[in-house]
Design a protein around this motif. Structure first.
Motif, PDB file in Angstrom:
ATOM      1  N   ASP A   1       0.946  -1.111   0.124  1.00  0.00           N
ATOM      2  CA  ASP A   1      -0.030   0.045   0.139  1.00  0.00           C
ATOM      3  C   ASP A   1       0.845   1.292  -0.088  1.00  0.00           C
ATOM      4  OD1 ASP A   1      -2.312  -1.576  -0.008  1.00  0.00           O
ATOM      5  OD2 ASP A   1      -2.162  -1.747   2.317  1.00  0.00           O
ATOM      6  N   ARG A   2       2.034   1.174  -0.591  1.00  0.00           N
ATOM      7  CA  ARG A   2       2.757   2.490  -0.514  1.00  0.00           C
ATOM      8  C   ARG A   2       3.679   2.575  -1.932  1.00  0.00           C
ATOM      9  NH1 ARG A   2       7.183   2.209   2.550  1.00  0.00           N
ATOM     10  NH2 ARG A   2       7.669   4.178   3.048  1.00  0.00           N
ATOM     11  N   LYS A   3       3.545   3.556  -2.702  1.00  0.00           N
ATOM     12  CA  LYS A   3       4.143   3.558  -3.983  1.00  0.00           C
ATOM     13  C   LYS A   3       4.647   5.182  -3.839  1.00  0.00           C
ATOM     14  CE  LYS A   3       0.796   0.761  -6.076  1.00  0.00           C
ATOM     15  NZ  LYS A   3      -0.287   0.485  -7.097  1.00  0.00           N
ATOM     16  N   LEU A   4       5.918   5.126  -4.396  1.00  0.00           N
ATOM     17  CA  LEU A   4       6.664   6.445  -4.776  1.00  0.00           C
ATOM     18  C   LEU A   4       6.281   7.057  -5.978  1.00  0.00           C
ATOM     19  CD1 LEU A   4       9.026   8.376  -3.931  1.00  0.00           C
ATOM     20  CD2 LEU A   4      10.352   7.073  -5.117  1.00  0.00           C
TER      21      LEU A   4
ATOM     22  N   ASP B   1      13.310  10.539   1.838  1.00  0.00           N
ATOM     23  CA  ASP B   1      13.317   9.363   0.777  1.00  0.00           C
ATOM     24  C   ASP B   1      12.748   8.431   1.374  1.00  0.00           C
ATOM     25  OD1 ASP B   1      13.432   7.177  -0.908  1.00  0.00           O
ATOM     26  OD2 ASP B   1      14.949   8.003  -2.027  1.00  0.00           O
ATOM     27  N   PRO B   2      11.241   7.835   1.117  1.00  0.00           N
ATOM     28  CA  PRO B   2      11.035   6.681   1.738  1.00  0.00           C
ATOM     29  C   PRO B   2      11.715   5.349   1.899  1.00  0.00           C
ATOM     30  CG  PRO B   2       9.497   7.317   0.119  1.00  0.00           C
ATOM     31  CD  PRO B   2      10.453   8.403   0.174  1.00  0.00           C
ATOM     32  N   GLY B   3      12.471   5.338   0.796  1.00  0.00           N
ATOM     33  CA  GLY B   3      13.480   4.234   0.649  1.00  0.00           C
ATOM     34  C   GLY B   3      14.675   4.195   1.323  1.00  0.00           C
ATOM     35  N   ILE B   4      14.916   5.332   2.001  1.00  0.00           N
ATOM     36  CA  ILE B   4      15.992   5.210   2.956  1.00  0.00           C
ATOM     37  C   ILE B   4      15.834   5.194   4.396  1.00  0.00           C
ATOM     38  CG2 ILE B   4      17.751   7.165   3.659  1.00  0.00           C
ATOM     39  CD1 ILE B   4      17.784   8.394   1.109  1.00  0.00           C
TER      40      ILE B   4
ATOM     41  N   GLY C   1      -2.362   5.901  -1.691  1.00  0.00           N
ATOM     42  CA  GLY C   1      -1.180   5.289  -0.992  1.00  0.00           C
ATOM     43  C   GLY C   1       0.070   5.854  -1.713  1.00  0.00           C
ATOM     44  N   TYR C   2       0.125   6.869  -2.575  1.00  0.00           N
ATOM     45  CA  TYR C   2       1.098   7.440  -3.176  1.00  0.00           C
ATOM     46  C   TYR C   2       1.955   8.060  -2.244  1.00  0.00           C
ATOM     47  CZ  TYR C   2      -1.205   6.214  -7.593  1.00  0.00           C
ATOM     48  OH  TYR C   2      -1.613   5.590  -8.576  1.00  0.00           O
ATOM     49  N   ILE C   3       3.372   8.189  -2.301  1.00  0.00           N
ATOM     50  CA  ILE C   3       4.339   8.931  -1.567  1.00  0.00           C
ATOM     51  C   ILE C   3       5.151   9.880  -2.231  1.00  0.00           C
ATOM     52  CG2 ILE C   3       5.980   8.990   0.394  1.00  0.00           C
ATOM     53  CD1 ILE C   3       5.142   6.037   1.016  1.00  0.00           C
TER      54      ILE C   3
ATOM     55  N   ILE D   1      21.231   5.402  -2.762  1.00  0.00           N
ATOM     56  CA  ILE D   1      20.696   5.181  -1.430  1.00  0.00           C
ATOM     57  C   ILE D   1      19.273   5.333  -1.621  1.00  0.00           C
ATOM     58  CG2 ILE D   1      20.493   6.030   0.841  1.00  0.00           C
ATOM     59  CD1 ILE D   1      23.345   6.838   0.549  1.00  0.00           C
ATOM     60  N   GLY D   2      18.265   4.174  -1.461  1.00  0.00           N
ATOM     61  CA  GLY D   2      16.933   4.248  -1.887  1.00  0.00           C
ATOM     62  C   GLY D   2      16.678   4.691  -2.947  1.00  0.00           C
ATOM     63  N   ASN D   3      16.030   5.812  -3.196  1.00  0.00           N
ATOM     64  CA  ASN D   3      15.662   6.279  -4.622  1.00  0.00           C
ATOM     65  C   ASN D   3      16.435   7.463  -5.093  1.00  0.00           C
ATOM     66  OD1 ASN D   3      13.031   4.483  -5.411  1.00  0.00           O
ATOM     67  ND2 ASN D   3      12.504   5.220  -3.521  1.00  0.00           N
ATOM     68  N   THR D   4      17.663   7.662  -4.256  1.00  0.00           N
ATOM     69  CA  THR D   4      18.401   8.865  -4.576  1.00  0.00           C
ATOM     70  C   THR D   4      19.664   8.383  -4.981  1.00  0.00           C
ATOM     71  OG1 THR D   4      17.023  10.061  -2.795  1.00  0.00           O
ATOM     72  CG2 THR D   4      18.980  10.995  -3.391  1.00  0.00           C
TER      73      THR D   4
END
Length: 237
Positions: free
Chosen positions: A50-53, A172-175, A93-95, A224-227
């Motif tokens: 339920d989480r999408k960048l 960044d939610p991937g970090i 659920g977009y971030i 790192i994550g999406n960065t």
């Protein structure tokens, strides 16, 4: 576009009444809002359940004619569009990595009534001050570049993460909250650099290779994550 659900109607309705008379047969604000909405849907990257960048920076290219008609209203339109995009994203659920930015440019190759949209997810970066107690006025010779901004690298180094304890905070939610540490040994261009993973969830890459720790040099690219971060040499920062 087919049948619009409630959120889509709300998004488009935010600007349709205000600007309908101004644009007549040209590119309509309602078209722009609908296109940005589709950009979120098509560019969404799954982060977890339920989480999408989704992208937070949008570049809209218009014909010279449409550009001249749109730009006087750009600030007002964006003030209406941005909160609606935020609401639309929250329901799905977009971030967003950072603040939503919408800019406009003129493309003479585009005919009247046509436009293109490009987008990217760009993380907000908050680098805490990193004073050098030995030589406070000495320019840094090495820096880390993130999203076009450069931050000095000085001894003993810098921690990177999403949490408040990190020296360089990246939204960044991937970090992870404390993701990695760059170690700096030495001064100026001769400083030795390395990076180590601090037990992050998603890990790190250096020049495309997944690593736990690695030596860094000018030109190294760190994922790192999406960065993506880069090590650069600078005259002053």
């Amino acid at each position: 576009m087919g049948v619009l659900d409630g959120a889509e109607k709300k998004l488009e309705g935010a600007v349709s009444n205000v600007f309908a008379r101004a644009f007549k047969g040209d590119v309509q604000p309602i078209e722009l809002t609908a296109r940005l909405q589709r950009e979120l849907d098509t560019q969404a990257q799954i982060l977890g359940r339920d989480r999408k960048l989704v992208p937070n920076e949008f570049h809209i290219a218009l014909s010279p004619h449409d550009f001249a008609h749109i730009t006087p209203y750009a600030l007002t339109m964006n003030a209406d569009i941005v909160p609606q995009l935020q609401s639309y994203a929250a329901q799905r659920g977009y971030i967003f990595n950072g603040a939503i930015v919408i800019d406009y440019a003129e493309n003479p190759r585009l005919p009247v009534g046509r436009f293109t949209v490009t987008s990217q997810a760009v993380a907000d970066v908050d680098a805490a001050p990193m004073p050098s107690p030995l030589r406070p006025s000495r320019p840094a010779a090495l820096a880390i570049e993130v999203n076009g901004a450069r931050h000095p690298l000085r001894q003993p180094g810098v921690t990177i993460g999403r949490g408040a304890d990190a020296d360089m905070r990246i939204n960044d939610p991937g970090i992870s909250r404390l993701h990695a540490r760059i170690l700096v040994n030495g001064l100026g261009a001769n400083a030795a650099l390395s990076i180590e993973d601090l037990g992050s969830t998603n890990g790190i890459t250096v020049d495309g290779q997944r690593v736990k720790n690695a030596v860094l040099r000018v030109g190294s690219r760190i994922g790192i994550g999406n960065t993506v971060l880069a090590i650069v040499a600078v005259n002053d920062v």
